[in-house]
Scaffold this motif. Structure first.
Motif, PDB file in Angstrom:
ATOM      1  N   ARG A 119       1.000  -1.408   0.000  1.00  0.00           N
ATOM      2  CA  ARG A 119      -0.168   0.118   0.030  1.00  0.00           C
ATOM      3  C   ARG A 119       0.840   1.166  -0.142  1.00  0.00           C
ATOM      4  O   ARG A 119       0.255   2.458   0.411  1.00  0.00           O
ATOM      5  CB  ARG A 119      -1.158   0.123   1.274  1.00  0.00           C
ATOM      6  CG  ARG A 119      -2.171  -1.033   0.948  1.00  0.00           C
ATOM      7  CD  ARG A 119      -3.204  -0.907   2.565  1.00  0.00           C
ATOM      8  NE  ARG A 119      -2.483  -1.612   3.383  1.00  0.00           N
ATOM      9  CZ  ARG A 119      -2.333  -2.791   3.432  1.00  0.00           C
ATOM     10  NH1 ARG A 119      -2.480  -3.730   2.575  1.00  0.00           N
ATOM     11  NH2 ARG A 119      -1.657  -3.164   4.609  1.00  0.00           N
ATOM     12  N   GLY A 120       2.153   0.978  -0.329  1.00  0.00           N
ATOM     13  CA  GLY A 120       2.860   2.281  -0.205  1.00  0.00           C
ATOM     14  C   GLY A 120       2.914   2.998  -1.791  1.00  0.00           C
ATOM     15  O   GLY A 120       2.141   2.600  -2.762  1.00  0.00           O
ATOM     16  N   GLY A 121       3.564   4.004  -1.996  1.00  0.00           N
ATOM     17  CA  GLY A 121       3.375   4.664  -3.221  1.00  0.00           C
ATOM     18  C   GLY A 121       4.719   5.575  -3.544  1.00  0.00           C
ATOM     19  O   GLY A 121       5.393   5.674  -2.528  1.00  0.00           O
ATOM     20  N   ILE A 122       4.642   6.239  -4.870  1.00  0.00           N
ATOM     21  CA  ILE A 122       6.005   6.928  -5.135  1.00  0.00           C
ATOM     22  C   ILE A 122       5.476   8.205  -5.709  1.00  0.00           C
ATOM     23  O   ILE A 122       4.499   8.300  -6.363  1.00  0.00           O
ATOM     24  CB  ILE A 122       6.632   5.738  -6.175  1.00  0.00           C
ATOM     25  CG1 ILE A 122       6.974   4.462  -5.758  1.00  0.00           C
ATOM     26  CG2 ILE A 122       7.943   6.771  -6.962  1.00  0.00           C
ATOM     27  CD1 ILE A 122       8.023   3.777  -6.513  1.00  0.00           C
ATOM     28  N   GLY A 123       5.979   9.119  -5.279  1.00  0.00           N
ATOM     29  CA  GLY A 123       6.224  10.323  -5.920  1.00  0.00           C
ATOM     30  C   GLY A 123       7.188  10.657  -6.942  1.00  0.00           C
ATOM     31  O   GLY A 123       8.289  10.987  -6.623  1.00  0.00           O
ATOM     32  N   LEU A 124       6.624  10.869  -8.388  1.00  0.00           N
ATOM     33  CA  LEU A 124       7.703  11.089  -9.263  1.00  0.00           C
ATOM     34  C   LEU A 124       7.837  12.437  -9.924  1.00  0.00           C
ATOM     35  O   LEU A 124       6.753  13.035 -10.251  1.00  0.00           O
ATOM     36  CB  LEU A 124       7.621  10.077 -10.374  1.00  0.00           C
ATOM     37  CG  LEU A 124       7.564   8.537 -10.409  1.00  0.00           C
ATOM     38  CD1 LEU A 124       7.341   8.022 -11.705  1.00  0.00           C
ATOM     39  CD2 LEU A 124       9.187   8.221  -9.966  1.00  0.00           C
ATOM     40  N   MET A 125       8.951  13.001 -10.334  1.00  0.00           N
ATOM     41  CA  MET A 125       9.132  13.931 -11.312  1.00  0.00           C
ATOM     42  C   MET A 125       9.966  13.540 -12.426  1.00  0.00           C
ATOM     43  O   MET A 125      11.099  12.966 -12.180  1.00  0.00           O
ATOM     44  CB  MET A 125       9.673  15.277 -10.734  1.00  0.00           C
ATOM     45  CG  MET A 125       9.469  16.565 -11.629  1.00  0.00           C
ATOM     46  SD  MET A 125      10.975  16.658 -12.800  1.00  0.00           S
ATOM     47  CE  MET A 125      11.843  17.587 -11.899  1.00  0.00           C
TER      48      MET A 125
END
Ligand SMILES: C[S@@+](CC[C@H](N)C(=O)[O-])C[C@H]1O[C@@H](n2cnc3c(N)ncnc32)[C@H](O)[C@@H]1O
Length: 414
Positions: free
Chosen positions: A157-163
Protein backbone atom coordinates in the motif's frame (compact mmCIF):
# COMPACT_ATOMS: atom_id res chain seq x y z
CA UNK A 1 24.24 -1.00 -14.72
CA UNK A 2 26.29 2.08 -15.51
CA UNK A 3 27.98 3.32 -18.67
CA UNK A 4 30.43 6.10 -19.57
CA UNK A 5 27.58 8.61 -19.76
CA UNK A 6 26.44 7.59 -16.29
CA UNK A 7 29.95 8.10 -14.96
CA UNK A 8 29.91 11.62 -16.41
CA UNK A 9 26.54 12.15 -14.73
CA UNK A 10 28.05 11.10 -11.40
CA UNK A 11 30.95 13.52 -11.96
CA UNK A 12 28.50 16.32 -12.79
CA UNK A 13 26.68 16.04 -9.46
CA UNK A 14 29.99 15.95 -7.57
CA UNK A 15 31.13 19.13 -9.30
CA UNK A 16 27.71 20.78 -9.23
CA UNK A 17 25.43 19.31 -6.59
CA UNK A 18 21.86 20.05 -7.55
CA UNK A 19 19.99 22.22 -6.96
CA UNK A 20 22.38 24.91 -5.68
CA UNK A 21 21.43 25.46 -2.02
CA UNK A 22 22.98 27.38 0.87
CA UNK A 23 22.26 25.76 4.26
CA UNK A 24 22.17 29.24 5.86
CA UNK A 25 18.93 29.89 3.94
CA UNK A 26 17.17 27.29 6.10
CA UNK A 27 16.83 29.91 8.82
CA UNK A 28 14.71 32.00 6.45
CA UNK A 29 12.44 29.64 4.57
CA UNK A 30 11.50 26.05 3.85
CA UNK A 31 11.65 25.11 0.19
CA UNK A 32 8.27 23.51 -0.58
CA UNK A 33 7.04 21.88 -3.75
CA UNK A 34 5.79 18.72 -5.37
CA UNK A 35 6.15 15.82 -5.16
CA UNK A 36 6.47 14.87 -1.47
CA UNK A 37 4.63 17.68 0.29
CA UNK A 38 3.24 15.74 3.27
CA UNK A 39 -0.32 16.91 2.63
CA UNK A 40 -0.07 15.58 -0.93
CA UNK A 41 1.38 12.26 0.18
CA UNK A 42 -1.44 11.82 2.71
CA UNK A 43 -4.07 12.64 0.10
CA UNK A 44 -2.87 11.35 -3.25
CA UNK A 45 -0.94 8.27 -2.14
CA UNK A 46 -2.92 7.15 0.89
CA UNK A 47 -6.36 8.55 0.03
CA UNK A 48 -6.35 10.27 3.45
CA UNK A 49 -6.90 6.86 5.07
CA UNK A 50 -3.50 6.15 6.62
CA UNK A 51 -3.44 7.35 10.24
CA UNK A 52 -1.01 10.16 11.04
CA UNK A 53 0.03 8.19 14.12
CA UNK A 54 1.37 5.31 11.97
CA UNK A 55 5.10 5.88 11.43
CA UNK A 56 5.93 6.84 7.85
CA UNK A 57 9.09 5.31 6.43
CA UNK A 58 10.11 7.45 3.47
CA UNK A 59 12.97 7.41 0.99
CA UNK A 60 14.26 10.29 -1.11
CA UNK A 61 15.92 8.40 -3.96
CA UNK A 62 18.46 10.61 -5.70
CA UNK A 63 17.80 13.14 -2.95
CA UNK A 64 20.37 15.66 -4.24
CA UNK A 65 20.94 18.70 -2.05
CA UNK A 66 17.84 17.74 -0.10
CA UNK A 67 14.76 19.73 -1.17
CA UNK A 68 12.27 16.83 -1.03
CA UNK A 69 13.86 15.00 1.92
CA UNK A 70 14.15 18.17 4.04
CA UNK A 71 10.59 19.27 3.25
CA UNK A 72 9.08 15.92 4.14
CA UNK A 73 11.17 15.46 7.31
CA UNK A 74 10.29 19.00 8.40
CA UNK A 75 6.58 18.51 7.72
CA UNK A 76 6.61 15.33 9.81
CA UNK A 77 8.53 17.06 12.61
CA UNK A 78 6.29 20.14 12.67
CA UNK A 79 3.21 17.91 12.82
CA UNK A 80 4.77 15.78 15.58
CA UNK A 81 4.33 12.73 13.38
CA UNK A 82 6.48 9.62 13.72
CA UNK A 83 8.61 8.39 10.89
CA UNK A 84 11.92 8.73 9.14
CA UNK A 85 13.17 10.01 5.82
CA UNK A 86 16.14 8.24 4.28
CA UNK A 87 18.11 10.40 1.85
CA UNK A 88 19.89 8.26 -0.74
CA UNK A 89 22.17 9.60 -3.46
CA UNK A 90 25.54 8.79 -4.98
CA UNK A 91 26.82 12.35 -4.70
CA UNK A 92 29.02 13.01 -1.65
CA UNK A 93 28.96 16.73 -2.47
CA UNK A 94 25.15 16.76 -2.47
CA UNK A 95 25.16 14.84 0.80
CA UNK A 96 27.31 17.47 2.53
CA UNK A 97 24.81 20.18 1.60
CA UNK A 98 21.71 18.14 2.43
CA UNK A 99 23.22 17.12 5.78
CA UNK A 100 24.10 20.71 6.64
CA UNK A 101 20.52 21.76 5.81
CA UNK A 102 19.11 19.05 8.07
CA UNK A 103 21.52 20.08 10.84
CA UNK A 104 20.52 23.74 10.45
CA UNK A 105 16.92 22.65 11.06
CA UNK A 106 17.89 20.21 13.83
CA UNK A 107 15.85 17.52 12.13
CA UNK A 108 16.05 14.30 14.13
CA UNK A 109 14.13 12.21 11.59
CA UNK A 110 16.40 12.12 8.55
CA UNK A 111 19.19 9.69 7.73
CA UNK A 112 21.79 9.92 5.00
CA UNK A 113 22.96 6.98 2.92
CA UNK A 114 25.40 7.35 0.05
CA UNK A 115 24.88 4.86 -2.76
CA UNK A 116 23.07 4.07 -5.98
CA UNK A 117 19.33 3.61 -6.04
CA UNK A 118 19.97 0.79 -8.49
CA UNK A 119 21.43 -1.15 -5.59
CA UNK A 120 18.36 -0.72 -3.40
CA UNK A 121 17.31 -4.36 -3.71
CA UNK A 122 20.47 -5.64 -2.00
CA UNK A 123 20.95 -2.59 0.25
CA UNK A 124 18.85 -3.77 3.18
CA UNK A 125 17.20 -0.35 3.22
CA UNK A 126 13.45 -0.47 3.06
CA UNK A 127 10.70 -1.34 2.75
CA UNK A 128 9.37 2.20 2.44
CA UNK A 129 5.81 3.49 2.68
CA UNK A 130 6.64 6.41 0.42
CA UNK A 131 9.43 7.02 -2.07
CA UNK A 132 10.28 10.42 -3.55
CA UNK A 133 12.14 10.29 -6.85
CA UNK A 134 12.27 13.80 -8.21
CA UNK A 135 14.23 14.62 -11.34
CA UNK A 136 16.27 11.42 -11.31
CA UNK A 137 14.77 8.65 -13.49
CA UNK A 138 15.21 10.62 -16.72
CA UNK A 139 18.99 10.74 -16.14
CA UNK A 140 19.43 7.00 -15.64
CA UNK A 141 20.80 4.63 -18.30
CA UNK A 142 17.58 2.61 -17.94
CA UNK A 143 14.74 4.54 -16.25
CA UNK A 144 12.57 1.42 -16.04
CA UNK A 145 15.30 -0.50 -14.20
CA UNK A 146 15.51 2.45 -11.80
CA UNK A 147 11.77 2.57 -11.22
CA UNK A 148 11.66 -1.20 -10.72
CA UNK A 149 14.40 -0.91 -8.09
CA UNK A 150 12.21 1.62 -6.27
CA UNK A 151 9.04 -0.43 -6.64
CA UNK A 152 10.85 -3.42 -5.19
CA UNK A 153 11.55 -1.39 -2.05
CA UNK A 154 7.91 -0.33 -1.53
CA UNK A 155 5.92 -1.55 1.45
CA UNK A 156 2.41 -2.89 0.79
CA UNK A 157 0.00 0.00 0.00
CA UNK A 158 2.99 2.33 -0.39
CA UNK A 159 3.45 4.79 -3.21
CA UNK A 160 5.95 6.81 -5.17
CA UNK A 161 6.09 10.53 -6.02
CA UNK A 162 7.86 11.03 -9.32
CA UNK A 163 9.03 14.00 -11.28
CA UNK A 164 10.29 13.49 -14.83
CA UNK A 165 11.02 15.91 -17.62
CA UNK A 166 8.38 16.50 -20.28
CA UNK A 167 9.35 17.44 -23.83
CA UNK A 168 7.13 20.32 -25.00
CA UNK A 169 7.79 22.73 -22.15
CA UNK A 170 11.49 22.10 -22.64
CA UNK A 171 11.41 23.36 -26.20
CA UNK A 172 14.80 24.81 -27.01
CA UNK A 173 16.71 22.81 -24.42
CA UNK A 174 17.64 19.89 -26.62
CA UNK A 175 18.73 22.16 -29.47
CA UNK A 176 21.02 24.05 -27.12
CA UNK A 177 22.33 20.74 -25.76
CA UNK A 178 23.12 19.68 -29.36
CA UNK A 179 24.98 22.94 -29.94
CA UNK A 180 26.97 22.54 -26.76
CA UNK A 181 27.95 18.97 -27.56
CA UNK A 182 29.77 20.50 -30.53
CA UNK A 183 31.31 23.45 -28.73
CA UNK A 184 31.94 21.95 -25.28
CA UNK A 185 32.39 18.20 -25.63
CA UNK A 186 31.51 16.04 -22.66
CA UNK A 187 35.15 14.97 -22.19
CA UNK A 188 36.16 18.51 -21.14
CA UNK A 189 36.28 19.43 -17.45
CA UNK A 190 32.92 20.72 -16.14
CA UNK A 191 34.08 24.30 -15.38
CA UNK A 192 35.38 24.72 -18.94
CA UNK A 193 32.04 23.52 -20.32
CA UNK A 194 30.14 25.93 -18.09
CA UNK A 195 32.23 28.83 -19.36
CA UNK A 196 31.55 27.94 -22.99
CA UNK A 197 27.84 27.47 -22.27
CA UNK A 198 27.65 30.94 -20.71
CA UNK A 199 29.42 32.45 -23.69
CA UNK A 200 27.10 30.68 -26.11
CA UNK A 201 23.99 31.73 -24.20
CA UNK A 202 25.11 35.37 -24.39
CA UNK A 203 25.49 35.16 -28.15
CA UNK A 204 22.70 32.76 -29.09
CA UNK A 205 20.56 34.62 -31.62
CA UNK A 206 17.01 35.62 -30.85
CA UNK A 207 15.74 32.80 -33.07
CA UNK A 208 16.98 30.21 -30.57
CA UNK A 209 13.86 28.50 -29.22
CA UNK A 210 15.24 28.54 -25.69
CA UNK A 211 15.17 32.35 -25.81
CA UNK A 212 11.46 32.15 -26.54
CA UNK A 213 10.77 29.70 -23.75
CA UNK A 214 9.78 31.67 -20.66
CA UNK A 215 9.16 28.65 -18.43
CA UNK A 216 12.78 27.60 -17.97
CA UNK A 217 15.11 29.61 -15.78
CA UNK A 218 17.73 27.13 -14.56
CA UNK A 219 20.30 28.45 -17.04
CA UNK A 220 19.72 32.07 -16.07
CA UNK A 221 18.81 31.86 -12.39
CA UNK A 222 20.07 28.47 -11.19
CA UNK A 223 23.79 29.22 -10.95
CA UNK A 224 26.39 26.90 -12.47
CA UNK A 225 24.54 23.85 -11.13
CA UNK A 226 21.33 24.90 -12.87
CA UNK A 227 23.05 25.76 -16.12
CA UNK A 228 24.93 22.47 -16.17
CA UNK A 229 21.86 20.45 -15.31
CA UNK A 230 19.79 22.03 -18.08
CA UNK A 231 22.22 22.47 -20.94
CA UNK A 232 25.23 20.24 -20.34
CA UNK A 233 23.62 17.21 -18.74
CA UNK A 234 25.11 14.06 -20.27
CA UNK A 235 21.70 12.40 -20.38
CA UNK A 236 18.13 13.50 -19.98
CA UNK A 237 15.22 11.79 -21.58
CA UNK A 238 11.89 13.62 -21.59
CA UNK A 239 8.64 11.67 -21.19
CA UNK A 240 5.29 12.52 -22.74
CA UNK A 241 2.26 11.50 -20.67
CA UNK A 242 1.77 8.25 -22.64
CA UNK A 243 5.48 7.42 -22.29
CA UNK A 244 5.33 8.08 -18.55
CA UNK A 245 2.19 5.98 -18.24
CA UNK A 246 3.93 3.13 -20.06
CA UNK A 247 6.98 3.38 -17.81
CA UNK A 248 4.86 3.38 -14.67
CA UNK A 249 2.76 0.43 -15.81
CA UNK A 250 5.83 -1.58 -16.78
CA UNK A 251 7.00 -1.18 -13.17
CA UNK A 252 3.69 -2.55 -11.84
CA UNK A 253 2.33 0.84 -10.80
CA UNK A 254 -0.47 3.13 -11.91
CA UNK A 255 -0.70 6.90 -11.89
CA UNK A 256 -3.02 8.03 -9.09
CA UNK A 257 -2.62 11.72 -9.84
CA UNK A 258 -0.80 14.09 -12.17
CA UNK A 259 -0.07 17.41 -10.47
CA UNK A 260 -1.88 19.71 -10.87
CA UNK A 261 -4.83 17.63 -12.12
CA UNK A 262 -6.58 20.64 -13.69
CA UNK A 263 -3.67 21.15 -16.08
CA UNK A 264 -4.21 17.64 -17.41
CA UNK A 265 -7.93 18.12 -17.98
CA UNK A 266 -8.49 19.57 -21.47
CA UNK A 267 -12.06 20.52 -20.52
CA UNK A 268 -10.55 23.17 -18.23
CA UNK A 269 -9.93 25.34 -21.26
CA UNK A 270 -11.68 23.67 -24.24
CA UNK A 271 -15.25 24.88 -23.91
CA UNK A 272 -16.49 24.23 -27.49
CA UNK A 273 -19.20 21.53 -27.12
CA UNK A 274 -18.08 19.76 -30.32
CA UNK A 275 -14.58 19.45 -28.88
CA UNK A 276 -15.96 18.43 -25.50
CA UNK A 277 -17.90 15.61 -27.13
CA UNK A 278 -14.59 14.26 -28.39
CA UNK A 279 -12.56 14.80 -25.22
CA UNK A 280 -15.30 12.87 -23.38
CA UNK A 281 -14.51 9.84 -25.53
CA UNK A 282 -10.86 9.78 -24.48
CA UNK A 283 -9.51 7.70 -21.59
CA UNK A 284 -7.66 9.50 -18.75
CA UNK A 285 -4.24 9.03 -20.36
CA UNK A 286 -5.58 10.25 -23.72
CA UNK A 287 -7.10 13.32 -22.06
CA UNK A 288 -3.86 14.11 -20.27
CA UNK A 289 -1.88 13.53 -23.48
CA UNK A 290 -4.19 15.93 -25.31
CA UNK A 291 -3.73 18.52 -22.57
CA UNK A 292 0.04 18.14 -22.79
CA UNK A 293 0.04 18.50 -26.57
CA UNK A 294 -2.37 21.40 -26.77
CA UNK A 295 -0.97 23.53 -23.92
CA UNK A 296 2.66 23.02 -24.89
CA UNK A 297 3.89 24.43 -21.57
CA UNK A 298 4.59 21.32 -19.52
CA UNK A 299 8.31 20.96 -18.90
CA UNK A 300 7.91 18.35 -16.19
CA UNK A 301 5.38 15.79 -15.05
CA UNK A 302 4.77 15.19 -11.37
CA UNK A 303 3.00 11.89 -10.79
CA UNK A 304 1.86 10.13 -7.64
CA UNK A 305 1.92 6.41 -8.33
CA UNK A 306 0.58 3.44 -6.39
CA UNK A 307 0.67 -0.29 -6.92
CA UNK A 308 -1.43 -1.38 -9.91
CA UNK A 309 -2.54 -4.45 -7.98
CA UNK A 310 -4.15 -2.66 -5.10
CA UNK A 311 -7.80 -1.65 -5.11
CA UNK A 312 -8.40 2.05 -5.53
CA UNK A 313 -9.13 3.80 -2.23
CA UNK A 314 -9.83 7.44 -3.11
CA UNK A 315 -10.19 10.18 -0.50
CA UNK A 316 -13.65 10.20 1.11
CA UNK A 317 -15.11 13.57 0.19
CA UNK A 318 -18.61 12.49 1.22
CA UNK A 319 -17.68 11.42 4.75
CA UNK A 320 -18.65 13.86 7.55
CA UNK A 321 -15.59 12.64 9.50
CA UNK A 322 -13.14 13.68 6.76
CA UNK A 323 -11.04 16.72 7.57
CA UNK A 324 -10.20 19.11 4.73
CA UNK A 325 -6.86 20.94 4.63
CA UNK A 326 -5.43 23.61 2.42
CA UNK A 327 -2.02 23.19 0.91
CA UNK A 328 0.10 26.29 1.50
CA UNK A 329 -2.98 28.51 1.81
CA UNK A 330 -4.81 30.04 4.74
CA UNK A 331 -8.54 29.28 4.67
CA UNK A 332 -9.70 32.45 6.41
CA UNK A 333 -7.49 34.73 4.30
CA UNK A 334 -8.52 32.92 1.15
CA UNK A 335 -12.21 33.27 2.04
CA UNK A 336 -11.77 37.03 2.59
CA UNK A 337 -9.96 37.50 -0.73
CA UNK A 338 -12.26 35.50 -3.01
CA UNK A 339 -13.20 37.51 -6.07
CA UNK A 340 -16.82 38.55 -6.48
CA UNK A 341 -18.45 36.64 -9.30
CA UNK A 342 -17.16 33.41 -7.89
CA UNK A 343 -14.45 32.63 -10.43
CA UNK A 344 -10.93 32.01 -9.23
CA UNK A 345 -8.47 33.18 -11.88
CA UNK A 346 -5.50 30.83 -11.68
CA UNK A 347 -2.55 30.39 -14.01
CA UNK A 348 -0.13 27.52 -14.39
CA UNK A 349 3.03 28.51 -16.27
CA UNK A 350 1.00 30.99 -18.27
CA UNK A 351 -2.01 28.71 -18.80
CA UNK A 352 -4.99 30.65 -17.49
CA UNK A 353 -7.77 28.49 -16.12
CA UNK A 354 -10.90 30.11 -14.72
CA UNK A 355 -12.18 27.98 -11.85
CA UNK A 356 -15.84 28.63 -11.01
CA UNK A 357 -16.55 28.56 -7.31
CA UNK A 358 -19.88 27.72 -5.68
CA UNK A 359 -21.91 30.21 -3.62
CA UNK A 360 -20.77 28.71 -0.30
CA UNK A 361 -17.05 28.71 -1.24
CA UNK A 362 -16.05 31.48 1.17
CA UNK A 363 -18.22 30.10 3.99
CA UNK A 364 -16.60 26.67 3.65
CA UNK A 365 -13.01 27.76 2.99
CA UNK A 366 -13.13 30.17 5.93
CA UNK A 367 -13.72 27.15 8.17
CA UNK A 368 -11.03 24.89 6.70
CA UNK A 369 -8.34 24.81 9.37
CA UNK A 370 -7.05 21.23 9.22
CA UNK A 371 -9.01 20.28 12.36
CA UNK A 372 -12.72 20.73 11.63
CA UNK A 373 -14.29 17.77 9.83
CA UNK A 374 -16.92 18.31 7.12
CA UNK A 375 -19.64 17.34 9.60
CA UNK A 376 -18.68 20.19 11.95
CA UNK A 377 -18.53 22.68 9.08
CA UNK A 378 -21.97 21.52 7.90
CA UNK A 379 -23.29 21.94 11.48
CA UNK A 380 -21.94 25.49 11.75
CA UNK A 381 -23.45 26.45 8.41
CA UNK A 382 -26.75 24.78 9.32
CA UNK A 383 -26.84 26.92 12.48
CA UNK A 384 -26.63 29.93 10.12
CA UNK A 385 -29.55 28.65 8.06
CA UNK A 386 -27.66 26.83 5.28
CA UNK A 387 -29.43 23.56 4.35
CA UNK A 388 -27.17 20.51 4.61
CA UNK A 389 -27.90 19.47 1.02
CA UNK A 390 -26.63 22.88 -0.11
CA UNK A 391 -23.40 22.34 1.88
CA UNK A 392 -22.69 18.93 0.33
CA UNK A 393 -23.63 20.12 -3.15
CA UNK A 394 -21.37 23.18 -2.95
CA UNK A 395 -18.60 21.12 -1.37
CA UNK A 396 -18.65 18.96 -4.50
CA UNK A 397 -18.24 22.03 -6.71
CA UNK A 398 -15.53 23.45 -4.45
CA UNK A 399 -13.68 20.16 -4.61
CA UNK A 400 -13.87 20.13 -8.41
CA UNK A 401 -12.19 23.53 -8.46
CA UNK A 402 -9.67 23.24 -5.68
CA UNK A 403 -8.67 19.59 -5.42
CA UNK A 404 -7.92 19.85 -9.12
CA UNK A 405 -5.53 22.70 -8.29
CA UNK A 406 -3.91 20.46 -5.67
CA UNK A 407 -4.88 23.04 -3.04
CA UNK A 408 -7.83 21.60 -1.13
CA UNK A 409 -7.04 18.11 0.10
CA UNK A 410 -8.07 15.75 2.87
CA UNK A 411 -5.95 15.25 5.98
CA UNK A 412 -4.67 11.95 7.29
CA UNK A 413 -6.95 10.66 10.09
CA UNK A 414 -5.41 10.84 13.58
C1 LIG B 1 18.63 16.59 -10.83
S1 LIG B 1 19.21 15.97 -9.31
C2 LIG B 1 17.70 15.92 -8.37
C3 LIG B 1 17.91 16.12 -6.91
C4 LIG B 1 16.65 16.14 -6.05
N1 LIG B 1 15.88 14.92 -6.16
C5 LIG B 1 15.80 17.33 -6.39
O1 LIG B 1 14.78 17.16 -7.07
O2 LIG B 1 16.11 18.45 -5.97
C6 LIG B 1 19.52 14.27 -9.67
C7 LIG B 1 20.17 13.53 -8.51
O3 LIG B 1 20.12 12.14 -8.81
C8 LIG B 1 21.31 11.56 -8.32
N2 LIG B 1 21.51 10.27 -9.01
C9 LIG B 1 21.69 10.03 -10.32
N3 LIG B 1 21.82 8.71 -10.55
C10 LIG B 1 21.70 8.10 -9.33
C11 LIG B 1 21.74 6.75 -8.90
N4 LIG B 1 21.90 5.73 -9.75
N5 LIG B 1 21.57 6.49 -7.58
C12 LIG B 1 21.40 7.51 -6.69
N6 LIG B 1 21.35 8.79 -7.06
C13 LIG B 1 21.51 9.10 -8.36
C14 LIG B 1 22.36 12.59 -8.63
O4 LIG B 1 23.53 12.40 -7.86
C15 LIG B 1 21.62 13.89 -8.30
O5 LIG B 1 21.83 14.30 -6.98
Amino acid sequence: MTDATDQRLAAQYEAYPYPARDPREEAKRLVVGSPSHLREVDHWIFGARRPASTPLRALAAGGGTGDGAIMLAQHLAWAGRPGEVVWLDRSAAARRIAEARAAARKLPNIRFVEGSLLELPESGLGPFDYIDCCGVLHHLPDPLAGLRALTGALAPRGGIGLMVYAPHGRTGVYMMQDALRLLAPAAEPPPARVEIARRLWKQAPETAWLRKNPWLTDHTAGGDAGLYDLLLNPRDTAFTVPALDELVRAAGLRIACLVEPVRYDPDSYLTDPRLRARTAALDPVGRAALAEAVTGNMGIHIAYCVSADEAEAPPRWDDPESVPVLREMDGAALARGLPPGGVLPVAFDGLRVPLPLPRLAAAILGRVDGRRPFGAIADELAANGVPREAFWRDLGALRRAMESMNRLLLAAPP
